[in-house]
Scaffold this motif. Structure first.
Motif, PDB file in Angstrom:
ATOM      1  N   GLU A 229      43.728  32.714  32.306  1.00  0.00           N
ATOM      2  CA  GLU A 229      44.772  33.499  31.642  1.00  0.00           C
ATOM      3  C   GLU A 229      44.745  34.895  32.265  1.00  0.00           C
ATOM      4  O   GLU A 229      43.663  35.462  32.468  1.00  0.00           O
ATOM      5  N   ASP A 230      45.918  35.405  32.566  1.00  0.00           N
ATOM      6  CA  ASP A 230      46.007  36.735  33.170  1.00  0.00           C
ATOM      7  C   ASP A 230      45.829  37.789  32.076  1.00  0.00           C
ATOM      8  O   ASP A 230      46.560  37.775  31.080  1.00  0.00           O
ATOM      9  N   THR A 231      44.860  38.670  32.246  1.00  0.00           N
ATOM     10  CA  THR A 231      44.580  39.656  31.203  1.00  0.00           C
ATOM     11  C   THR A 231      44.853  41.075  31.687  1.00  0.00           C
ATOM     12  O   THR A 231      44.868  41.339  32.883  1.00  0.00           O
ATOM     13  N   THR A 232      45.054  41.968  30.718  1.00  0.00           N
ATOM     14  CA  THR A 232      45.357  43.361  31.051  1.00  0.00           C
ATOM     15  C   THR A 232      44.151  44.074  31.651  1.00  0.00           C
ATOM     16  O   THR A 232      44.296  44.962  32.469  1.00  0.00           O
ATOM     17  N   VAL A 237      41.072  35.392  33.877  1.00  0.00           N
ATOM     18  CA  VAL A 237      39.773  35.029  33.291  1.00  0.00           C
ATOM     19  C   VAL A 237      39.876  33.602  32.748  1.00  0.00           C
ATOM     20  O   VAL A 237      40.963  33.120  32.430  1.00  0.00           O
ATOM     21  N   CYS A 238      38.735  32.943  32.639  1.00  0.00           N
ATOM     22  CA  CYS A 238      38.728  31.566  32.148  1.00  0.00           C
ATOM     23  C   CYS A 238      39.011  31.550  30.651  1.00  0.00           C
ATOM     24  O   CYS A 238      38.290  32.178  29.867  1.00  0.00           O
ATOM     25  N   ILE A 248      45.410  39.806  21.227  1.00  0.00           N
ATOM     26  CA  ILE A 248      46.687  39.873  21.947  1.00  0.00           C
ATOM     27  C   ILE A 248      46.764  41.098  22.859  1.00  0.00           C
ATOM     28  O   ILE A 248      47.529  41.104  23.812  1.00  0.00           O
ATOM     29  N   ASN A 249      45.946  42.107  22.595  1.00  0.00           N
ATOM     30  CA  ASN A 249      45.962  43.287  23.472  1.00  0.00           C
ATOM     31  C   ASN A 249      45.512  42.964  24.895  1.00  0.00           C
ATOM     32  O   ASN A 249      45.813  43.694  25.824  1.00  0.00           O
TER      33      ASN A 249
ATOM     34  N   THR B  47      34.654  35.743  49.262  1.00  0.00           N
ATOM     35  CA  THR B  47      35.461  36.416  50.277  1.00  0.00           C
ATOM     36  C   THR B  47      35.047  37.891  50.378  1.00  0.00           C
ATOM     37  O   THR B  47      34.331  38.414  49.510  1.00  0.00           O
ATOM     38  N   LEU B  48      35.534  38.543  51.421  1.00  0.00           N
ATOM     39  CA  LEU B  48      35.144  39.934  51.652  1.00  0.00           C
ATOM     40  C   LEU B  48      35.612  40.829  50.506  1.00  0.00           C
ATOM     41  O   LEU B  48      34.878  41.702  50.048  1.00  0.00           O
ATOM     42  N   TYR B  49      36.830  40.596  50.042  1.00  0.00           N
ATOM     43  CA  TYR B  49      37.386  41.392  48.953  1.00  0.00           C
ATOM     44  C   TYR B  49      37.664  40.495  47.747  1.00  0.00           C
ATOM     45  O   TYR B  49      37.818  39.289  47.903  1.00  0.00           O
ATOM     46  N   PRO B  50      37.742  41.089  46.534  1.00  0.00           N
ATOM     47  CA  PRO B  50      38.036  40.265  45.352  1.00  0.00           C
ATOM     48  C   PRO B  50      39.380  39.557  45.500  1.00  0.00           C
ATOM     49  O   PRO B  50      40.305  40.096  46.109  1.00  0.00           O
ATOM     50  N   ARG B  51      39.443  38.363  44.942  1.00  0.00           N
ATOM     51  CA  ARG B  51      40.706  37.607  44.954  1.00  0.00           C
ATOM     52  C   ARG B  51      41.015  37.120  43.542  1.00  0.00           C
ATOM     53  O   ARG B  51      40.141  36.593  42.863  1.00  0.00           O
ATOM     54  N   GLN B  52      42.256  37.293  43.119  1.00  0.00           N
ATOM     55  CA  GLN B  52      42.685  36.816  41.802  1.00  0.00           C
ATOM     56  C   GLN B  52      43.009  35.328  41.805  1.00  0.00           C
ATOM     57  O   GLN B  52      43.167  34.716  40.763  1.00  0.00           O
TER      58      GLN B  52
END
Lengths: 254, 302
Positions: A229-232, A237-238, A248-249, B47-52
């Motif tokens: 889930e994409d977090t602020t 994060v898993c 929700i923040n 990897t060399l840099y963080p990856r999302q």
């Protein structure tokens, strides 16, 4: 501590044709400590159509039993809903990060459909801590308001049905309780559009709010990185380890 | 029973490794098994840099397997060195780092950062990730691409170097030979097979990236065939992986020519499977009156 344990199905209670409550007990050993909002991963037995375990939210647990409330939503949950009494299941538990218990003031637990499942144990634990808990449960129709008696035994319970057959006529998110009542904290679990609508109300009213996500996952323990889930604050994060319950923040919901 | 095997100069206590990207950094499984019993742990692609990584959704269940499109999400080599390595370095197992990159400089940069960490038993150079647009698999699909990465990494890394190969090529033995010629101490194969699945009700792909990497027992017979072919084509050890679900499957790869095996997707279903496989191999050797694990390597008779 997470573990893999065999459980036996003590009872499979059908709720209509869409839902089943599985009452499980450990084949040997004692139940691990579980927290409201945590989940288990079940290996669907004798299933050629499934490969991965199925993540199922914990409905209720005590020292002897583990309850799982399951809705038919695919081949895995179908097989689990049809599982005969006496079957042995391999269960990985307890997984994930549950709902906050250190909440204050007026607490509203909002559930939709089978999403009411984790709110039963959450409500019971909060009541044990002396917290005033109200439930708001939504479903399509009265026969799909699950475990209503158990919720009523635990705290004041309001219902919304889409067809108006019980309680407020309409979606749970249109129930006056959400707009009018004094609420300090909301814990919510249900379909994604419902949780997003509840989150929007909470944000607008400045109410602290937690939701339980059900992102598609493989391992359930933070190894595969599939259920992110994409977090602020931290990006992806898993949901299985940092969630499934999130404030929700942290979520990038608009 | 002697289960040890050698990968170049590196001696493993047994042939069972956990595959990169399926076992986190090992710690995720510490509640379930004694990590010290494993032959080795290959940590998440670094990897060399963080990856999302790629956007959600990243996973689809398929018949006897799954597709993933994680896309090398990781916090970068600096984070690994400063935060993760200190936590895992004292496990009594071979800690290996899977090194990934989008350019040769990336691979070299990661290796330079890892150089001097005395508990890194080996690196696994990933020229086979199907889920990142640049680099990754593109290096692994031509002999010249493989040669260029492996020879550059060879100069930057003095320790044991395993090169992880993609099966998404016409002839994997050519790529394996190129990696060997460029200085690889071993090759591991296979990474995932490029695949795709569509939700027909919604008429949309299951994965945000449309295509992804297929793993699980559905790929095992193809992976076994490739391990057999490659082990007949190179003189360096081959590490076999692809859908190993139990001890029997691990033995199958070794009989096909693998010196060691990696357990991947199976960890998601049974977090204890890796140590069960170690036990199975010991029992198998006893049952077949074989002196040690080396006796299994390429021991298929035709």
């Amino acid at each position: 501590m997470k573990t893999v344990m065999d459980f036996v199905v003590k009872e499979n209670v059908r709720h209509g044709n869409q839902y089943a409550l599985l009452r499980l007990s450990p084949v040997r050993g004692t139940m691990p400590e579980v927290a409201p909002g945590q989940f288990v991963q079940i290996d669907v037995p004798n299933s050629r159509a499934t490969f991965l375990r199925r993540p199922i939210s914990i409905n209720y647990a005590d020292q002897r039993e583990l309850w799982l409330l399951i809705r038919r939503s695919g081949v895995g949950t179908n097989a689990l809903c049809d599982i005969p009494q006496g079957t042995t299941l391999s269960v990985v538990l307890p997984l994930g990060h549950g709902f906050s218990l250190d909440v204050k003031g007026n607490v509203l637990l909002v559930g939709g459909g089978v999403g009411i499942a984790p709110l039963l144990m959450l409500g019971k634990r909060l009541v044990m801590r002396g917290i005033d808990v109200k439930f708001l449960l939504g479903a399509r129709t009265s026969t799909e308001v699950l475990q209503l008696d158990l919720f009523r035994q635990t705290g004041e319970t309001r219902v919304a049905t889409e067809d108006g057959s019980l309680g407020h006529h309409g979606l749970v998110t249109t129930h006056p309780l959400l707009e009018q009542a004094e609420i300090d904290h909301i814990a919510c679990c249900g379909p994604l559009p419902m949780m997003k609508a509840v989150a929007a109300i909470a944000r607008q009213r400045g109410i602290n709010c937690e939701v339980s996500l059900e992102n598609r996952m493989a391992c359930g323990m933070g190894a595969c990185l599939c259920c992110v889930e994409d977090t602020t604050d931290s990006g992806n994060v898993c949901a299985c380890t940092e969630g499934p319950v999130f404030n929700i923040n942290r979520l990038k919901w608009t | 029973m002697d289960l040890s095997v050698n990968i170049g100069k590196l001696r493993l206590k047994n042939p069972v490794l956990t595959a990169s990207g399926t076992f986190g950094y090992g710690e995720e499984f510490a509640d379930f098994i004694d990590l010290n019993r494993l032959g080795g742990i290959i940590v998440k692609g670094t990897t060399l840099y963080p990856r999302q990584g790629n956007p959600y959704p990243r996973m689809a269940e398929t018949p006897s397997g799954m597709l993933n499109a994680v896309g090398l999400q990781n916090k970068g080599v600096d984070y690994f060195v400063e935060n993760i390595y200190p936590r895992i370095k004292d496990y009594d197992t071979a800690i290996m780092v899977n090194v990934s990159g989008a350019s040769i400089d990336d691979y070299v940069g990661v290796c330079e950062r890892l150089q001097g960490l005395d508990r890194i038993a080996a690196i696994e150079v990933n020229i086979s990730c199907p889920n990142v647009k640049q680099g990754g698999m593109s290096f692994g699909t031509t002999c010249s691409g493989a040669e260029s990465v492996v020879s550059a990494v060879r100069k930057a890394w003095g320790g044991t170097m395993i090169v992880k190969l993609t099966p998404n090529v016409t002839d994997i033995t050519e790529i394996a030979r190129a990696a060997e010629a460029a200085g690889a101490d071993a090759v591991s194969l296979t990474n995932t097979f490029l695949g795709m699945a569509i939700d027909v009700e919604r008429r949309r792909p299951y994965l945000s990236t449309i295509t992804g990497g297929l793993s699980g027992p559905c790929i095992r017979p193809i992976a076994v065939r490739m391990v057999w072919q490659v082990s007949n084509a190179v003189h360096i050890p081959v590490i076999g992986l692809g859908g190993i679900m139990n001890g029997r499957d691990a033995i199958e790869f070794m009989l096909a020519g693998a010196t060691a095996v990696q357990v991947g997707t199976a960890n998601f279903i049974d977090p204890q499977v890796s140590v069960k496989i170690v036990d199975y191999i010991g029992d198998y050797l006893q049952r077949h009156n074989l002196p040690n694990a080396n006796a299994l390597i390429g021991a298929m008779t035709t």
